[in-house]
Design a protein around this motif. Sequence first.
Motif, mmCIF file in Angstrom:
data_model
loop_
_atom_site.group_PDB
_atom_site.id
_atom_site.type_symbol
_atom_site.label_atom_id
_atom_site.label_comp_id
_atom_site.label_asym_id
_atom_site.label_seq_id
_atom_site.Cartn_x
_atom_site.Cartn_y
_atom_site.Cartn_z
ATOM 1 N N UNK A 9 0.839 -1.207 0.000
ATOM 2 C CA UNK A 9 0.000 0.000 0.000
ATOM 3 C C UNK A 9 0.869 1.251 0.000
ATOM 4 N N UNK A 10 1.936 1.235 0.776
ATOM 5 C CA UNK A 10 2.852 2.392 0.818
ATOM 6 C C UNK A 10 3.498 2.610 -0.556
ATOM 7 N N UNK A 11 3.725 1.510 -1.248
ATOM 8 C CA UNK A 11 4.315 1.610 -2.587
ATOM 9 C C UNK A 11 3.281 2.224 -3.540
ATOM 10 N N UNK A 12 2.049 1.700 -3.469
ATOM 11 C CA UNK A 12 0.987 2.163 -4.365
ATOM 12 C C UNK A 12 0.659 3.643 -4.135
ATOM 13 N N UNK A 13 0.688 4.057 -2.884
ATOM 14 C CA UNK A 13 0.336 5.461 -2.586
ATOM 15 C C UNK A 13 1.480 6.440 -2.861
ATOM 16 N N UNK A 14 2.643 5.908 -3.231
ATOM 17 C CA UNK A 14 3.762 6.781 -3.624
ATOM 18 C C UNK A 14 4.686 7.181 -2.486
ATOM 19 N N UNK A 15 4.366 6.786 -1.229
ATOM 20 C CA UNK A 15 5.223 7.180 -0.102
ATOM 21 C C UNK A 15 6.578 6.470 -0.160
ATOM 22 N N UNK A 16 6.548 5.231 -0.669
ATOM 23 C CA UNK A 16 7.808 4.491 -0.750
ATOM 24 C C UNK A 16 8.750 5.177 -1.750
ATOM 25 N N UNK A 17 8.189 5.548 -2.913
ATOM 26 C CA UNK A 17 8.990 6.233 -3.942
ATOM 27 C C UNK A 17 9.589 7.532 -3.382
ATOM 28 N N UNK A 18 8.759 8.272 -2.650
ATOM 29 C CA UNK A 18 9.213 9.539 -2.062
ATOM 30 C C UNK A 18 10.373 9.300 -1.081
ATOM 31 N N UNK A 59 11.668 1.935 8.515
ATOM 32 C CA UNK A 59 10.355 1.276 8.510
ATOM 33 C C UNK A 59 9.343 2.321 8.071
ATOM 34 N N UNK A 60 8.641 2.069 6.985
ATOM 35 C CA UNK A 60 7.651 3.016 6.470
ATOM 36 C C UNK A 60 6.305 2.308 6.376
ATOM 37 N N UNK A 61 5.390 2.593 7.299
ATOM 38 C CA UNK A 61 4.082 1.942 7.264
ATOM 39 C C UNK A 61 3.426 1.966 8.629
ATOM 40 N N UNK A 62 2.426 1.111 8.784
ATOM 41 C CA UNK A 62 1.703 1.041 10.060
ATOM 42 C C UNK A 62 2.495 0.237 11.088
ATOM 43 N N UNK A 63 1.837 -0.050 12.194
ATOM 44 C CA UNK A 63 2.488 -0.810 13.266
ATOM 45 C C UNK A 63 3.023 -2.142 12.768
ATOM 46 N N UNK A 81 11.829 5.192 11.999
ATOM 47 C CA UNK A 81 10.450 4.713 11.819
ATOM 48 C C UNK A 81 9.560 5.857 11.346
ATOM 49 N N UNK A 82 8.808 5.593 10.281
ATOM 50 C CA UNK A 82 7.889 6.601 9.739
ATOM 51 C C UNK A 82 6.482 5.993 9.761
ATOM 52 N N UNK A 83 5.689 6.293 10.801
ATOM 53 C CA UNK A 83 4.373 5.654 10.889
ATOM 54 C C UNK A 83 3.379 6.203 9.864
ATOM 55 N N UNK A 84 2.600 5.295 9.285
ATOM 56 C CA UNK A 84 1.568 5.734 8.331
ATOM 57 C C UNK A 84 0.182 5.524 8.915
ATOM 58 N N UNK A 121 2.132 13.774 9.085
ATOM 59 C CA UNK A 121 0.759 13.280 8.977
ATOM 60 C C UNK A 121 0.276 13.215 7.523
ATOM 61 N N UNK A 122 1.059 13.739 6.578
ATOM 62 C CA UNK A 122 0.661 13.519 5.170
ATOM 63 C C UNK A 122 0.696 12.018 4.858
ATOM 64 N N UNK A 123 1.550 11.286 5.565
ATOM 65 C CA UNK A 123 1.636 9.830 5.334
ATOM 66 C C UNK A 123 0.385 9.095 5.832
ATOM 67 N N UNK A 124 -0.452 9.767 6.622
ATOM 68 C CA UNK A 124 -1.660 9.095 7.133
ATOM 69 C C UNK A 124 -2.923 9.570 6.394
ATOM 70 N N UNK A 125 -2.699 10.335 5.337
ATOM 71 C CA UNK A 125 -3.825 10.980 4.640
ATOM 72 C C UNK A 125 -4.841 10.000 4.049
ATOM 73 N N UNK A 126 -4.350 8.853 3.555
ATOM 74 C CA UNK A 126 -5.260 7.940 2.851
ATOM 75 C C UNK A 126 -5.666 6.729 3.680
ATOM 76 N N UNK A 127 -5.477 6.823 4.985
ATOM 77 C CA UNK A 127 -5.859 5.689 5.834
ATOM 78 C C UNK A 127 -7.374 5.491 5.742
ATOM 79 N N UNK A 128 -7.836 4.265 5.412
ATOM 80 C CA UNK A 128 -9.290 4.042 5.343
ATOM 81 C C UNK A 128 -9.948 4.360 6.691
ATOM 82 N N UNK A 129 -11.177 4.848 6.629
ATOM 83 C CA UNK A 129 -11.863 5.293 7.836
ATOM 84 C C UNK A 129 -11.936 4.211 8.925
#
Length: 379
Positions: free
Chosen positions: A36-45, A89-93, A124-127, A164-172
Amino acid sequence: MNDIFLIKSKVYAGKGSLEKLAEIQGTKACVVSDQIMEKLGYLGQTVDLLQSRGISTSVFTDVKPDPDVNIVAEALKVYWESGADVLVALGGGSVIDTAKGVLYFARQYASEKNVPFVKPLFIAIPSTSGTGSEVTDFSVITVDGDKICVVDDFIAPDIAILDSTCTKHVPNKVVVDTGMDVLTHALEAYVSTKATDFTDALAEKSVQLVFAHLEALYHDPADAEARDRVQNASCMAGMAFTNAGLGIIHSLSHALGGTFHIPHGRANSLLLTAVMEYNANLSGKINDRVCERYARLASLLNLPARTAREGTVSLIQAIGKLKKSIGIEDGFGELGIERDAFDEALSRMAQTAMADRCTPTNPRQPTETELEFIYRKSF
Ligand SMILES: NC(=O)c1ccc[n+]([C@@H]2O[C@H](COP(=O)([O-])OP(=O)(O)OC[C@H]3O[C@@H](n4cnc5c(N)ncnc54)[C@H](O)[C@@H]3O)[C@@H](O)[C@H]2O)c1
Ligand SMILES: [Zn+2]
């Protein structure tokens, strides 16, 4: 014993703090993440920022929720072969815990092979805004269907980047699960047997931030301020519990999550009421210390708290109201768990919860029968 309070991680917080990656010292990085981090572009960034610093990168993107030890082994292989001096580490827990597992087992592997192990800089970069794993010395790894807590200072990140831009697309739904995990961390740290003035300050602020902003974030995922503040609450609750420890909501949730695969924060939120009632012992002679603490939180939230009992009841009711307003079910039965399967698993889950690392710091030491009772009450 004297109090010990340690926050090992340097925290960069605020929108745009991801750019701090362009100031990191190192030569090779291994980034642990998920698809998901790859798809949302955070990994590329992330990779671009590291490369702008001349740091080459290897990536592992196969982390799955509630990571098991086999995923950790796969990630360890990528890390070991990369020869990285920076681990990101780039992602959730789940992602952060996997990277912590890599670090933990890499040290062990090096010692078994009798080769020197130089600890990488761990970032660690939490998403998600939930686990606080970016500042804790905890990692939760599944082994043979059981969630095991590894606790070691060595695996606490050196740097936490809260952008917190990394948490922008977290599903509700994940916003709700993770937000309730934050509240649970703060509440458990606050009544823990190891709570101190230092951890109390962090837990109190975290509870206030969750009450002030989680519902707003649920109703308006575009609310950037609410997203920032819930992320801060998550990190502060992590700082509180890495020092004070947790309690039986987490023990019960780990055992249940390993068996029925319910998201961690959702499981916690369904156990909250029954555990708070148990800890407070509202049906007998109340537990003064616990009730006074719950009542102090109630006053901070401007709820009625003229006595310890009234404050405790107010806090439990306010949590119930918050849960309703963000669409949380009333019990595990509503999540599609079959009653028979639940009853059958009860005794094993209670046994596992009893042995969990989080049980000794609970303010009231339970018996297995009491743990089974709490599970039944939460169904
Ligand atoms: N180490 C600790 O201190 C600690 C504390 C509490 C819980 N945990 C553990 O952490 C795990 C749960 O972590 P979590 O609650 O952060 O959830 P998670 O990492 O499992 O993520 C949940 C889902 O959300 C997706 N996701 C994550 N960030 C996203 C984003 N920005 N946009 C869109 N989708 C995104 C993930 O891909 C995943 O599918 C559990 O295994 C739990 O036991 C660890
Ligand atoms: Zn948790």
